[in-house]
Design a protein around this motif. Structure first.
Motif, short mmCIF file in Angstrom:
data_model
loop_
_atom_site.label_atom_id
_atom_site.label_comp_id
_atom_site.label_asym_id
_atom_site.label_seq_id
_atom_site.Cartn_x
_atom_site.Cartn_y
_atom_site.Cartn_z
N ARG A 188 -15.22 -2.58 1.73
CA ARG A 188 -14.09 -1.63 1.68
C ARG A 188 -12.81 -2.23 2.27
N THR A 189 -12.62 -3.50 2.06
CA THR A 189 -11.47 -4.20 2.65
C THR A 189 -10.84 -5.10 1.59
N ARG A 190 -9.52 -5.08 1.56
CA ARG A 190 -8.82 -6.00 0.64
C ARG A 190 -7.83 -6.83 1.44
N VAL A 191 -7.50 -7.98 0.89
CA VAL A 191 -6.56 -8.89 1.52
C VAL A 191 -5.24 -8.79 0.76
N VAL A 192 -4.14 -8.71 1.52
CA VAL A 192 -2.81 -8.72 0.95
C VAL A 192 -2.04 -9.88 1.56
N SER A 193 -0.92 -10.23 0.96
CA SER A 193 -0.15 -11.36 1.47
C SER A 193 0.33 -11.09 2.89
N GLY A 194 0.73 -12.13 3.57
CA GLY A 194 1.23 -11.99 4.94
C GLY A 194 2.68 -11.55 5.01
N ASP A 195 3.28 -11.18 3.88
CA ASP A 195 4.66 -10.68 3.87
C ASP A 195 4.62 -9.23 4.38
N LEU A 196 4.68 -9.08 5.71
CA LEU A 196 4.47 -7.76 6.32
C LEU A 196 5.43 -6.68 5.82
N PRO A 197 6.73 -6.90 5.78
CA PRO A 197 7.60 -5.82 5.32
C PRO A 197 7.23 -5.32 3.92
N ARG A 198 7.04 -6.24 2.99
CA ARG A 198 6.69 -5.83 1.62
C ARG A 198 5.37 -5.07 1.58
N LYS A 235 -9.52 -0.56 4.35
CA LYS A 235 -9.03 -1.56 5.29
C LYS A 235 -8.22 -2.59 4.51
N VAL A 236 -7.10 -2.99 5.12
CA VAL A 236 -6.21 -3.96 4.52
C VAL A 236 -5.97 -5.06 5.54
N VAL A 237 -6.22 -6.30 5.15
CA VAL A 237 -6.01 -7.45 6.03
C VAL A 237 -4.81 -8.22 5.50
N ARG A 297 -7.79 -15.50 0.83
CA ARG A 297 -7.51 -15.10 -0.55
C ARG A 297 -8.37 -13.92 -0.98
N VAL A 298 -9.60 -13.86 -0.47
CA VAL A 298 -10.51 -12.77 -0.82
C VAL A 298 -11.11 -12.18 0.44
N ILE A 321 -5.77 9.65 9.39
CA ILE A 321 -5.69 8.26 8.94
C ILE A 321 -6.67 8.01 7.80
N ASP A 322 -6.19 7.33 6.75
CA ASP A 322 -7.13 6.92 5.70
C ASP A 322 -7.07 5.42 5.40
N THR A 323 -6.15 4.71 6.07
CA THR A 323 -6.01 3.27 5.86
C THR A 323 -5.83 2.59 7.21
N ILE A 324 -6.46 1.43 7.37
CA ILE A 324 -6.33 0.65 8.59
C ILE A 324 -5.80 -0.74 8.21
N LEU A 325 -4.69 -1.11 8.82
CA LEU A 325 -4.09 -2.42 8.60
C LEU A 325 -4.52 -3.34 9.74
N LEU A 326 -5.05 -4.51 9.38
CA LEU A 326 -5.56 -5.46 10.36
C LEU A 326 -4.94 -6.84 10.16
N SER A 327 -4.85 -7.57 11.24
CA SER A 327 -4.50 -8.98 11.11
C SER A 327 -5.75 -9.74 10.70
N ARG A 328 -5.55 -10.92 10.12
CA ARG A 328 -6.68 -11.76 9.75
C ARG A 328 -7.51 -12.09 10.99
N LYS A 329 -6.82 -12.39 12.08
CA LYS A 329 -7.51 -12.78 13.31
C LYS A 329 -8.42 -11.65 13.80
N MET A 330 -7.91 -10.43 13.80
CA MET A 330 -8.70 -9.30 14.28
C MET A 330 -9.93 -9.07 13.38
#
Length: 195
Positions: A106-116, A92-94, A100-101, A50-59
């Motif tokens: 080492r974490t970035r925020v992406v939109s909540g459009d999960l499939p995309r 890490k990707v939230v 917005r930020v 694993i080199d990337t971890i996807l997280l929910s905002r809440k987590m």
């Protein structure tokens, strides 16, 4: 192409969270772990892919990143906590439409459009993408058919009721990739959606 791996602790009767405050997990991420040595080694082996971890905002907001960052420092010489050091080092990707930020290293925020966003993450080079919950976020990933592999850590407990992750996705068949019992009573089963 990378795989999205959903890793969850689960009860024998399929719950990922209890309705009542009960200790049902062999290890609930604190200092006290009933995991055996072979399980600890195999858990760390998963993190090597694993080199990337996807997280929910809440987590993320509930302290996942600071918890494992602190554990990596506290147990810097303990081989079991190699996974915590890997969490610190991984991208890490939230996913969130509210943030917005990032306020985490080492974490970035992406939109909540999960499939995309999941499809974008899978296109990258390197290791796989891991997701560890929570229940609502995992359920949304399952319902959107975004999970490539499930790693279910089945604890020797029956909860009777609680939170599930498979109740919104509808019918689906899974292919067993492997299953392994451990001396501590844990069984780890790995599945992929059947083709």
């Amino acid at each position: 192409m990378k795989k999205l791996i959903l890793q969850m602790q689960m009860s024998v009767d399929g719950f990922v969270g209890a309705d009542e405050d009960r200790r049902w997990q062999l290890w609930d991420w604190g200092d006290d772990s009933a995991w055996d040595e072979e399980l600890k080694q195999d858990f760390n082996a998963i993190f090597e892919t694993i080199d990337t971890i996807l997280l929910s905002r809440k987590m993320a907001e509930e302290g996942y990143l600071s918890h494992w960052g602190n554990a990596a420092k506290k147990y810097s010489k303990d081989p079991f906590y190699a996974f915590a050091r890997r969490i610190v080092d991984a991208e890490k990707v939230v996913a969130s439409d509210k943030l917005r930020v990032s306020r985490w290293e080492r974490t970035r925020v992406v939109s909540g459009d999960l499939p995309r966003e999941v499809h974008r993450l899978k296109q990258g080079e390197g290791g796989n993408v891991a997701v560890f919950g929570g229940a609502g976020f995992a359920s949304a990933l399952v319902a959107a058919a975004l999970v490539d592999e499930y790693h279910l850590f089945i604890n020797p407990a029956v909860l009777g009721s609680g939170r599930r992750i498979f109740d919104k996705g509808g019918f689906g068949r899974l292919e067993l990739l492997g299953s392994k019992p451990y001396a501590s009573g844990m069984v780890v089963s790995r599945y992929a959606p059947a083709q």
